[in-house]
Scaffold this motif. Structure first.
Motif, PDB file in Angstrom:
ATOM      1  N   GLY A 281      43.787  52.961   7.756  1.00 60.99           N
ATOM      2  CA  GLY A 281      43.533  51.736   8.505  1.00 60.99           C
ATOM      3  C   GLY A 281      44.584  51.518   9.582  1.00 60.99           C
ATOM      4  N   GLU A 282      44.569  50.348  10.181  1.00 60.26           N
ATOM      5  CA  GLU A 282      45.454  50.039  11.294  1.00 60.26           C
ATOM      6  C   GLU A 282      46.930  50.067  10.934  1.00 60.26           C
ATOM      7  N   THR A 283      47.269  49.858   9.667  1.00 58.11           N
ATOM      8  CA  THR A 283      48.673  49.899   9.249  1.00 58.11           C
ATOM      9  C   THR A 283      49.125  51.324   8.942  1.00 58.11           C
ATOM     10  N   GLY A 284      48.193  52.280   8.941  1.00 59.19           N
ATOM     11  CA  GLY A 284      48.510  53.657   8.608  1.00 59.19           C
ATOM     12  C   GLY A 284      48.318  53.970   7.137  1.00 59.19           C
ATOM     13  N   ALA A 285      47.978  52.962   6.330  1.00 51.18           N
ATOM     14  CA  ALA A 285      47.775  53.170   4.894  1.00 51.18           C
ATOM     15  C   ALA A 285      46.394  53.762   4.629  1.00 51.18           C
ATOM     16  N   ALA A 286      46.339  54.669   3.642  1.00 53.58           N
ATOM     17  CA  ALA A 286      45.060  55.262   3.243  1.00 53.58           C
ATOM     18  C   ALA A 286      44.146  54.187   2.670  1.00 53.58           C
ATOM     19  N   LEU A 287      42.834  54.367   2.850  1.00 53.37           N
ATOM     20  CA  LEU A 287      41.827  53.387   2.431  1.00 53.37           C
ATOM     21  C   LEU A 287      40.980  53.934   1.287  1.00 53.37           C
ATOM     22  N   ASP A 288      40.516  53.035   0.415  1.00 50.52           N
ATOM     23  CA  ASP A 288      39.589  53.437  -0.654  1.00 50.52           C
ATOM     24  C   ASP A 288      38.172  52.989  -0.352  1.00 50.52           C
ATOM     25  N   SER A 289      37.934  52.561   0.876  1.00 51.22           N
ATOM     26  CA  SER A 289      36.626  52.030   1.249  1.00 51.22           C
ATOM     27  C   SER A 289      35.798  53.061   2.007  1.00 51.22           C
ATOM     28  N   GLY A 290      34.516  52.778   2.089  1.00 52.63           N
ATOM     29  CA  GLY A 290      33.601  53.603   2.853  1.00 52.63           C
ATOM     30  C   GLY A 290      32.471  52.745   3.377  1.00 52.63           C
ATOM     31  N   GLU A 291      31.816  53.233   4.410  1.00 52.22           N
ATOM     32  CA  GLU A 291      30.691  52.519   5.003  1.00 52.22           C
ATOM     33  C   GLU A 291      29.625  53.532   5.389  1.00 52.22           C
ATOM     34  N   VAL A 292      28.393  53.075   5.450  1.00 50.58           N
ATOM     35  CA  VAL A 292      27.294  53.934   5.880  1.00 50.58           C
ATOM     36  C   VAL A 292      26.570  53.234   7.031  1.00 50.58           C
ATOM     37  N   LEU A 293      26.306  54.002   8.087  1.00 46.05           N
ATOM     38  CA  LEU A 293      25.603  53.489   9.263  1.00 46.05           C
ATOM     39  C   LEU A 293      24.178  53.997   9.241  1.00 46.05           C
TER      40      LEU A 293
ATOM     41  N   THR B 197      26.787  49.307   6.392  1.00 49.01           N
ATOM     42  CA  THR B 197      26.778  48.709   5.056  1.00 49.01           C
ATOM     43  C   THR B 197      27.992  49.229   4.304  1.00 49.01           C
ATOM     44  N   ALA B 198      28.718  48.318   3.645  1.00 47.39           N
ATOM     45  CA  ALA B 198      29.887  48.715   2.855  1.00 47.39           C
ATOM     46  C   ALA B 198      29.441  49.436   1.588  1.00 47.39           C
ATOM     47  N   LEU B 199      30.232  50.404   1.165  1.00 46.93           N
ATOM     48  CA  LEU B 199      29.991  51.149  -0.072  1.00 46.93           C
ATOM     49  C   LEU B 199      30.972  50.675  -1.138  1.00 46.93           C
ATOM     50  N   PRO B 200      30.677  50.952  -2.411  1.00 42.83           N
ATOM     51  CA  PRO B 200      31.659  50.640  -3.449  1.00 42.83           C
ATOM     52  C   PRO B 200      32.948  51.429  -3.188  1.00 42.83           C
ATOM     53  N   PRO B 201      34.103  50.923  -3.638  1.00 39.72           N
ATOM     54  CA  PRO B 201      35.366  51.643  -3.424  1.00 39.72           C
ATOM     55  C   PRO B 201      35.342  53.031  -4.063  1.00 39.72           C
ATOM     56  N   LEU B 202      36.078  53.948  -3.467  1.00 41.18           N
ATOM     57  CA  LEU B 202      36.222  55.287  -4.027  1.00 41.18           C
ATOM     58  C   LEU B 202      36.945  55.183  -5.370  1.00 41.18           C
TER      59      LEU B 202
END
Length: 180
Positions: A53-65, A73-78
């Protein structure tokens, strides 16, 4: 770390002489870089998983277009938590696999997870043979192929064998095939 506001995709018009064109896609809810992406459903759904993300931290989120409706649409967290630099690949049955990458401490991961869109859930799968980041995954075979749903994964290795080094002299590459 600069994080783009919108994503761009290239599409190619029909014909051997036609040049591809870049297209700006709608912005995601979570801006990210170093994300894994996979195209599913005959090119209609674009999955974007993890990243930073913008802070440089890894994300556990996902989205599908949905490329037809142009909506995210947001997906459940990894399940294994934040990851960046992973690989994603579309599998048979609409599933999407994400593998490898690095966690929020920048430690390489061996985790493998499969998203089941019909159930809206992630499933953990057997881990990679070694932690790997910056990997590339490709689906191998088709539904009518005896190697149905096998996955070819090429990853960089610090200490390759002579046979691996002979394949690509300037890099150590390991090719793994896994049944999924």
């Amino acid at each position: 770390m600069p994080v783009p506001e919108n994503m761009q995709a290239v599409s190619g018009p029909a014909g051997p002489e036609a040049a591809p064109r870049w297209e700006t896609l709608p912005g995601m809810a979570q801006r990210r870089v170093y994300a894994a992406a996979a195209l599913q459903a005959g090119g209609r759904l674009l999955y974007v998983l993890g990243g930073c993300g913008e802070t440089g931290a890894a994300l556990d989120s996902g989205e599908v277009l949905d490329l037809e409706s142009r909506t995210w649409t947001a997906l459940p967290p990894l399940p294994s938590g934040p990851r960046a630099g992973a690989s994603a690949v579309a599998l048979a049955g609409g599933r999407v696999m994400v593998l490898g990458g690095m966690d929020h401490r920048q430690t390489a991961l061996a985790t493998v997870e499969v998203y089941h869109p019909d159930e809206g859930r992630w499933e953990r799968r057997a881990p990679l043979g070694q932690p790997s980041m910056g990997v590339t995954a490709l689906e191998k075979g088709t539904c009518s192929d005896p190697l149905e749903s096998s996955l070819a994964l090429a990853c960089w290795s610090r200490a390759g064998t002579d046979a691996e080094a002979a394949l690509v002299p300037s890099l150590h590459v390991r090719l793994m095939i896994a049944e999924v």
